[in-house]
Design an enzyme around this catalytic site. Structure first.
Site, PDB file in Angstrom:
ATOM      1  N   GLN A   1       0.850  -1.087   0.093  1.00  0.00           N
ATOM      2  CA  GLN A   1       0.046  -0.046   0.074  1.00  0.00           C
ATOM      3  C   GLN A   1       0.812   1.352   0.047  1.00  0.00           C
ATOM      4  O   GLN A   1       1.850   1.365   0.622  1.00  0.00           O
ATOM      5  CB  GLN A   1      -0.917  -0.065   1.200  1.00  0.00           C
ATOM      6  CG  GLN A   1      -1.903  -1.029   1.231  1.00  0.00           C
ATOM      7  CD  GLN A   1      -3.196  -1.001   0.307  1.00  0.00           C
ATOM      8  OE1 GLN A   1      -3.212   0.110  -0.244  1.00  0.00           O
ATOM      9  NE2 GLN A   1      -4.048  -1.698   0.043  1.00  0.00           N
TER      10      GLN A   1
ATOM     11  N   ASP B   1     -10.715  -7.861  -0.526  1.00  0.00           N
ATOM     12  CA  ASP B   1     -10.117  -6.503  -0.821  1.00  0.00           C
ATOM     13  C   ASP B   1      -9.663  -6.498  -2.414  1.00  0.00           C
ATOM     14  O   ASP B   1      -8.496  -6.598  -2.661  1.00  0.00           O
ATOM     15  CB  ASP B   1      -8.867  -6.398   0.111  1.00  0.00           C
ATOM     16  CG  ASP B   1      -8.232  -5.018  -0.502  1.00  0.00           C
ATOM     17  OD1 ASP B   1      -8.912  -3.999  -0.800  1.00  0.00           O
ATOM     18  OD2 ASP B   1      -7.193  -4.688   0.397  1.00  0.00           O
TER      19      ASP B   1
ATOM     20  N   CYS C   1     -11.592  -0.152  -3.484  1.00  0.00           N
ATOM     21  CA  CYS C   1     -11.013   0.741  -3.858  1.00  0.00           C
ATOM     22  C   CYS C   1     -11.780   1.645  -4.978  1.00  0.00           C
ATOM     23  O   CYS C   1     -11.450   2.472  -5.627  1.00  0.00           O
ATOM     24  CB  CYS C   1      -9.713   0.743  -4.407  1.00  0.00           C
ATOM     25  SG  CYS C   1      -9.689  -0.751  -5.543  1.00  0.00           S
TER      26      CYS C   1
HETATM   27  N1  SAH Z   1      -5.347  -6.778   0.638  1.00  0.00           N
HETATM   28  C1  SAH Z   1      -3.984  -6.500   0.130  1.00  0.00           C
HETATM   29  C2  SAH Z   1      -3.924  -6.478  -1.558  1.00  0.00           C
HETATM   30  C3  SAH Z   1      -5.132  -5.799  -2.228  1.00  0.00           C
HETATM   31  S1  SAH Z   1      -4.888  -5.547  -3.902  1.00  0.00           S
HETATM   32  C4  SAH Z   1      -3.306  -5.404   0.577  1.00  0.00           C
HETATM   33  O1  SAH Z   1      -4.075  -4.369   1.077  1.00  0.00           O
HETATM   34  O2  SAH Z   1      -2.202  -5.114   0.396  1.00  0.00           O
HETATM   35  C5  SAH Z   1      -5.732  -6.671  -4.650  1.00  0.00           C
HETATM   36  C6  SAH Z   1      -5.090  -7.952  -4.794  1.00  0.00           C
HETATM   37  O3  SAH Z   1      -5.752  -9.027  -5.387  1.00  0.00           O
HETATM   38  C7  SAH Z   1      -3.842  -7.892  -5.716  1.00  0.00           C
HETATM   39  O4  SAH Z   1      -2.848  -8.418  -4.919  1.00  0.00           O
HETATM   40  C8  SAH Z   1      -3.885  -8.700  -6.822  1.00  0.00           C
HETATM   41  O5  SAH Z   1      -2.808  -9.343  -7.253  1.00  0.00           O
HETATM   42  C9  SAH Z   1      -5.056  -9.523  -6.262  1.00  0.00           C
HETATM   43  N2  SAH Z   1      -5.949 -10.343  -7.353  1.00  0.00           N
HETATM   44  C10 SAH Z   1      -6.743  -9.794  -8.296  1.00  0.00           C
HETATM   45  N3  SAH Z   1      -7.580 -10.684  -9.021  1.00  0.00           N
HETATM   46  C11 SAH Z   1      -7.380 -11.871  -8.095  1.00  0.00           C
HETATM   47  C12 SAH Z   1      -8.346 -13.033  -8.056  1.00  0.00           C
HETATM   48  N4  SAH Z   1      -9.017 -13.164  -9.093  1.00  0.00           N
HETATM   49  N5  SAH Z   1      -8.140 -13.732  -7.042  1.00  0.00           N
HETATM   50  C13 SAH Z   1      -7.199 -13.564  -6.244  1.00  0.00           C
HETATM   51  N6  SAH Z   1      -6.325 -12.379  -6.083  1.00  0.00           N
HETATM   52  C14 SAH Z   1      -6.737 -11.408  -7.042  1.00  0.00           C
END
Ligand code: SAH
Length: 494
Positions: A326, A425, A452
């Site tokens: 982040q 998320d 987001c």
């Molecule tokens: N919760 C974490 C990351 C949030 S960003 C934090 O706060 O740091 C969203 C994340 O979802 C990214 O890491 C992306 O790689 C992942 N992502 C995207 N599509 C996805 C899917 N279909 N299944 C699982 N993860 C996914």
């Protein structure tokens, strides 16, 4: 030639800005016909010039502000209009927060189909920043040459790939300016070329800077258009306070690492090899040329009932040039603490953290849960998550690689794994339908949705509500002051 509603390109009009679009443009109306005006602030009375006319609306450029809005402030950055990174920097920060809160509220009503009265009942006040500048822990500067043939760092102007020199972005860390000064003067002194996109020639493409705000550790990664002569066994000679390693990738490399090492907090200097003609910034290959491979940063748990006071415990993360992390650490602590408090954990729960990235939220939850399962599509992020769990001695968090919409149904249907609490998320596009469907079937007591993009959030909340859930609490968090983006966290229960 006259177009829709009789307005035409280059026509000059006078309007009052009465509203803002979700992308931060001002909206002014003439006889009920809306004009979208970039850089205008709600409340401005202004002269505008029409740039493009559509059937039901038009775009216009702000030409002159006759009477400035009471919410208009002097922008801190002289490039804010050209850069496009800060869409609402000229708007008072208090008004920015109001705008974001209303954007979330409107989406929940319009897209989610919730009543305004209901939303007003469950929505808590937006969490803003005390110091809404210099909050980003990560910056990526493109490097180029100016007309005089000197290297410059800055940002791309509009939709072009021309670089406007500016090393003083007021969203980033104060050290960025000095780091870039060192790199540019090294390039000048040792005749190191900047990458030229159109010809695909030249060496230095981008500079990535990351700072651990709690640790003070700084990482610099130069993205270069050459494989270099590094063989991983290069001379290991002492340079400054660190160690030179991995061979040579840059001309007179030690001159640069020596100078960077003088900067307070410098912990890691690396190069990333990217020889492709592409818009992707980072290359996959990373070599540390001075200091450590990673920097560290700690995220603290905060007391949401007590003005986000520090609880005195935190989780430390190792961050490499390619890790997802982040970008606003101050607000991230508040966001995660809200998610944790909404989860209402007692130590007995099985918790799923979907879209877990490097496991930041998962590890936050693990201390108060029986078992946490994190699911993430990027395998490198899952490796980081496992390492972060181990280095923080957290043993009740397990990470699975795959798509949330595939892993969750499989684990539930084949292995019968249960969930008391599910945290999601997702990226901007929201959750996949199959994922939401399985969540409803798993019937956890509580679902925490961190989002987001409040439009897809509203869409997904509707699905969950139709599946038997009720939104109990909802709070926006301003992770990106001066921009139109806003993060939201919601608690749902059965
Ligand atoms: N919760 C974490 C990351 C949030 S960003 C934090 O706060 O740091 C969203 C994340 O979802 C990214 O890491 C992306 O790689 C992942 N992502 C995207 N599509 C996805 C899917 N279909 N299944 C699982 N993860 C996914």
């Amino acid at each position: 030639m006259k177009q829709s509603a009789g307005y035409e390109k280059n026509q000059v009009l006078t309007v009052e800005i009465i509203d803002i679009t979700s992308e931060g443009e001002g909206i002014g109306k003439v006889d009920g016909f809306p004009f979208f005006v970039k850089d205008a602030v709600i409340g401005d009375q202004a002269q505008i010039r029409v740039t493009r006319v559509k059937k039901n609306y038009a775009y216009a450029r702000l030409e002159k502000v006759y009477v400035p809005s009471p919410f208009r402030v002097d922008a801190k950055c002289m490039f804010h209009k050209q850069c496009g990174g800060c869409q609402i920097q000229a708007m008072d920060y208090g008004r920015q927060l109001e705008f974001k809160e209303r954007k979330v509220r409107n989406n929940l009503i319009r897209i989610g189909g919730f009543s305004p009265e209901y939303i007003d009942q469950i929505m808590e006040p937006i969490v803003g920043m005390e110091e809404p500048f210099y909050y980003r822990n990560k910056a990526q500067y493109p490097i180029g040459m100016n007309k005089e043939g000197n290297p410059v760092a800055g940002f791309y102007a509009g939709r072009t790939h021309d670089i406007i020199a500016n090393t003083d972005c007021c969203l980033g860390a104060a050290e960025n300016k000095e780091i870039l000064r060192v790199i540019l003067s090294y390039m000048k002194d040792y005749h190191v070329s900047a990458y030229d996109e159109t010809r695909g020639e030249g060496l230095i493409r981008h500079v990535l800077i990351r700072k651990g705000f709690t640790s003070g550790e700084i990482m610099v990664c130069l993205v270069i258009n050459d494989k270099g002569h590094g063989d991983g066994k290069g001379a290991r000679r002492g340079v400054g306070k660190g160690v030179a390693k991995g061979g040579a990738y840059l001309p007179s490399q030690e001159k640069l690492t020596q100078a960077l090492a003088m900067i307070q907090g410098m912990t890691s200097v690396s190069v990333s090899i990217n020889t492709d003609q592409t818009n992707v910034i980072m290359g996959k290959e990373i070599h540390t040329i001075w200091g450590k491979d990673v920097i560290r940063d700690t995220i603290h748990v905060r007391d949401v009932e007590n003005d986000f006071a520090d609880f005195g415990r935190g989780i430390t993360f190792a961050i490499s040039p390619l890790s997802f992390y982040q970008v606003n650490p101050v607000q991230t602590e508040k966001l995660y603490s809200l998610a944790l408090s909404y989860a209402g954990l007692t130590g007995k729960e099985t918790v799923w953290d979907l879209y877990c990235g490097i496991g930041t939220i998962s590890l936050f939850l693990a201390e108060d849960a029986r078992q946490v399962y994190g699911v993430e599509i990027v395998s490198q992020a899952v490796e980081d998550a496992r390492e972060n769990a181990a280095s923080n001695r957290i043993r009740n968090a397990q990470f699975l690689v795959g798509k949330a919409e595939e892993v969750l149904p499989e684990k539930f249907e084949k292995e019968g794994i249960a969930a008391d609490v599910i945290v999601v998320d997702p990226p901007r596009k929201g959750c996949d339908g199959a994922c939401l469907e399985t969540m409803i079937k798993m019937a956890p007591d509580r679902i925490i949705y961190v989002s987001c993009d409040s439009a897809t959030l509203a869409r997904d909340l509707r699905v969950l509500c139709d599946g038997g859930y009720e939104v109990k609490r909802c709070r926006a968090v301003d992770m990106f002051p001066m921009t139109v983006h806003v993060e939201t966290v919601c608690l749902m229960s059965r």
